[in-house]
Design an enzyme around this catalytic site. Sequence first.
Site, PDB file in Angstrom:
ATOM      1  N   PRO A  73       0.813  -1.220   0.000  1.00 17.64           N
ATOM      2  CA  PRO A  73       0.000   0.000   0.000  1.00 17.64           C
ATOM      3  C   PRO A  73       0.849   1.274   0.000  1.00 17.64           C
ATOM      4  O   PRO A  73       0.391   2.351  -0.300  1.00 17.64           O
ATOM      5  CB  PRO A  73      -0.825  -0.103   1.277  1.00 17.64           C
ATOM      6  CG  PRO A  73      -0.261  -1.205   2.048  1.00 17.64           C
ATOM      7  CD  PRO A  73       0.596  -2.029   1.182  1.00 17.64           C
ATOM      8  N   GLU A  90       1.119  -7.955   8.834  1.00 16.05           N
ATOM      9  CA  GLU A  90       1.155  -6.492   8.751  1.00 16.05           C
ATOM     10  C   GLU A  90       2.228  -6.012   7.772  1.00 16.05           C
ATOM     11  O   GLU A  90       2.475  -4.806   7.671  1.00 16.05           O
ATOM     12  CB  GLU A  90       1.430  -5.906  10.142  1.00 16.05           C
ATOM     13  CG  GLU A  90       0.405  -6.307  11.194  1.00 16.05           C
ATOM     14  CD  GLU A  90      -1.011  -5.983  10.769  1.00 16.05           C
ATOM     15  OE1 GLU A  90      -1.870  -6.876  10.828  1.00 16.05           O
ATOM     16  OE2 GLU A  90      -1.258  -4.839  10.326  1.00 16.05           O
ATOM     17  N   ARG A 132      -0.794  -9.333 -20.669  1.00 18.42           N
ATOM     18  CA  ARG A 132      -1.583  -8.887 -21.832  1.00 18.42           C
ATOM     19  C   ARG A 132      -0.748  -8.028 -22.778  1.00 18.42           C
ATOM     20  O   ARG A 132      -1.046  -7.914 -23.948  1.00 18.42           O
ATOM     21  CB  ARG A 132      -2.794  -8.080 -21.387  1.00 18.42           C
ATOM     22  CG  ARG A 132      -3.857  -8.862 -20.636  1.00 18.42           C
ATOM     23  CD  ARG A 132      -4.991  -7.945 -20.208  1.00 18.42           C
ATOM     24  NE  ARG A 132      -5.690  -7.395 -21.364  1.00 18.42           N
ATOM     25  CZ  ARG A 132      -6.679  -8.021 -21.995  1.00 18.42           C
ATOM     26  NH1 ARG A 132      -7.072  -9.216 -21.578  1.00 18.42           N
ATOM     27  NH2 ARG A 132      -7.293  -7.474 -23.025  1.00 18.42           N
ATOM     28  N   ASP A 150      -6.917  -0.692 -26.692  1.00 16.41           N
ATOM     29  CA  ASP A 150      -6.508   0.493 -27.439  1.00 16.41           C
ATOM     30  C   ASP A 150      -6.899   1.755 -26.678  1.00 16.41           C
ATOM     31  O   ASP A 150      -6.078   2.628 -26.469  1.00 16.41           O
ATOM     32  CB  ASP A 150      -7.181   0.495 -28.815  1.00 16.41           C
ATOM     33  CG  ASP A 150      -6.710  -0.716 -29.597  1.00 16.41           C
ATOM     34  OD1 ASP A 150      -7.431  -1.163 -30.484  1.00 16.41           O
ATOM     35  OD2 ASP A 150      -5.612  -1.223 -29.245  1.00 16.41           O
TER      36      ASP A 150
HETATM   37  C1  LIG Z   1      -4.140   1.785   2.729  1.00 17.68           C
HETATM   38  C2  LIG Z   1      -3.473   0.887   3.713  1.00 17.68           C
HETATM   39  C3  LIG Z   1      -2.739   1.434   4.757  1.00 17.68           C
HETATM   40  C4  LIG Z   1      -2.119   0.587   5.661  1.00 17.68           C
HETATM   41  C5  LIG Z   1      -2.179  -0.807   5.507  1.00 17.68           C
HETATM   42  C6  LIG Z   1      -2.905  -1.344   4.444  1.00 17.68           C
HETATM   43  C7  LIG Z   1      -3.007  -2.799   4.230  1.00 17.68           C
HETATM   44  O1  LIG Z   1      -3.848  -3.245   3.499  1.00 17.68           O
HETATM   45  N1  LIG Z   1      -2.104  -3.593   4.863  1.00 17.68           N
HETATM   46  C8  LIG Z   1      -2.138  -5.031   4.729  1.00 17.68           C
HETATM   47  C9  LIG Z   1      -1.340  -5.476   3.523  1.00 17.68           C
HETATM   48  N2  LIG Z   1      -1.879  -4.825   2.360  1.00 17.68           N
HETATM   49  C10 LIG Z   1      -1.395  -4.963   1.103  1.00 17.68           C
HETATM   50  O2  LIG Z   1      -0.490  -5.727   0.812  1.00 17.68           O
HETATM   51  C11 LIG Z   1      -1.994  -4.067   0.055  1.00 17.68           C
HETATM   52  C12 LIG Z   1      -3.100  -3.280   0.359  1.00 17.68           C
HETATM   53  C13 LIG Z   1      -3.631  -2.438  -0.603  1.00 17.68           C
HETATM   54  C14 LIG Z   1      -3.101  -2.320  -1.882  1.00 17.68           C
HETATM   55  C15 LIG Z   1      -1.995  -3.112  -2.188  1.00 17.68           C
HETATM   56  N3  LIG Z   1      -1.275  -3.213  -3.325  1.00 17.68           N
HETATM   57  O3  LIG Z   1      -0.309  -4.102  -3.124  1.00 17.68           O
HETATM   58  C16 LIG Z   1      -0.365  -4.591  -1.883  1.00 17.68           C
HETATM   59  C17 LIG Z   1      -1.430  -3.974  -1.239  1.00 17.68           C
HETATM   60  C18 LIG Z   1       0.140  -5.169   3.694  1.00 17.68           C
HETATM   61  C19 LIG Z   1       0.783  -6.371   4.278  1.00 17.68           C
HETATM   62  C20 LIG Z   1      -0.140  -7.524   4.026  1.00 17.68           C
HETATM   63  C21 LIG Z   1      -1.394  -6.998   3.442  1.00 17.68           C
HETATM   64  C22 LIG Z   1      -3.549  -0.487   3.530  1.00 17.68           C
END
Ligand SMILES: Cc1cccc(C(=O)NCC2(NC(=O)c3cccc4nocc34)CCCC2)c1
Length: 246
Positions: free
Chosen positions: A89, A116, A154, A169
């Site tokens: 995130p 986390e 893709r 496109d």
């Molecule tokens: C806005 C916000 C703030 C703090 C934590 C989180 C949150 O969702 N934390 C949990 C995890 N999230 C993701 O991995 C993840 C989440 C979202 C989009 C993503 N694009 O790629 C990986 C993504 C991170 C560690 C394990 C899962 C989200």
Amino acid sequence: MWIGAVSLFPDMFEAVTGYGVTGRAIREGLVRFQCWNPRDFTHDRHRTVDERPYGGGPGMLMKIQPLRDAIHAAREAAEGPAKVVYLSPQGRPLDQSAVDRLVTSERLILVSGRYEGVDERLIQSEVDEEISLGDFVLSGGELAAMAVMDAVIRRVPGALGHSQSAEEDSFAAGLLDCPHYTRPEVYEGQSVPPVLLGGNHEEIRRWRLKESLRRTLERRSDLLQKRFLTDEESVLLDQVTGERGG
Ligand SMILES: Cc1cccc(C(=O)NCC2(NC(=O)c3cccc4nocc34)CCCC2)c1
């Protein structure tokens, strides 16, 4: 193209490797995919993959050593320099330009977090870039990794065959897609725009481009801010703006 994934839930990737265009590209060997599970790189009886965070607080972090060893195993299998992407995130939001950049790297390793997240030092030492699917909470990075895989595969030459889609496109051109219609000609009292029934391909092309511009202006005017418009598109956008009483 070669794609490696590092994830505690390798079976999830069947959603991309086993279906549709992406499944076929992998089946046909256009793209090679392999997954490594950090749990297979644990050395304790309980195959521990999580660890308590320093400083306390809720939840756990992914243990460094199994994750690091899984990434190294993926690097070895890549048989050449690979770009390591941590889905997070805190990453740069995924968009088509990021996809088009990633597809130029012959070898990608996509690392998905769970719990986390991961130790910052692991990111500093192993990760080339962080990419985010969007600003919302997910349980893990796998769905983001699969979105990246789908969008990237893709764009691999030959993956789409002859059915290069219209969406491809228009969005690749930075616009939202125009409305689409198919049989029946009248559905719940609503008919198909006559131009689409007329068979005049130049008129249809212009209508679709104009409707893409209209929809982009209405729903995502931010996309228009950062996009160069051709003369034809500028004329059509002016018409749309005029029709909106804008
Ligand atoms: C806005 C916000 C703030 C703090 C934590 C989180 C949150 O969702 N934390 C949990 C995890 N999230 C993701 O991995 C993840 C989440 C979202 C989009 C993503 N694009 O790629 C990986 C993504 C991170 C560690 C394990 C899962 C989200």
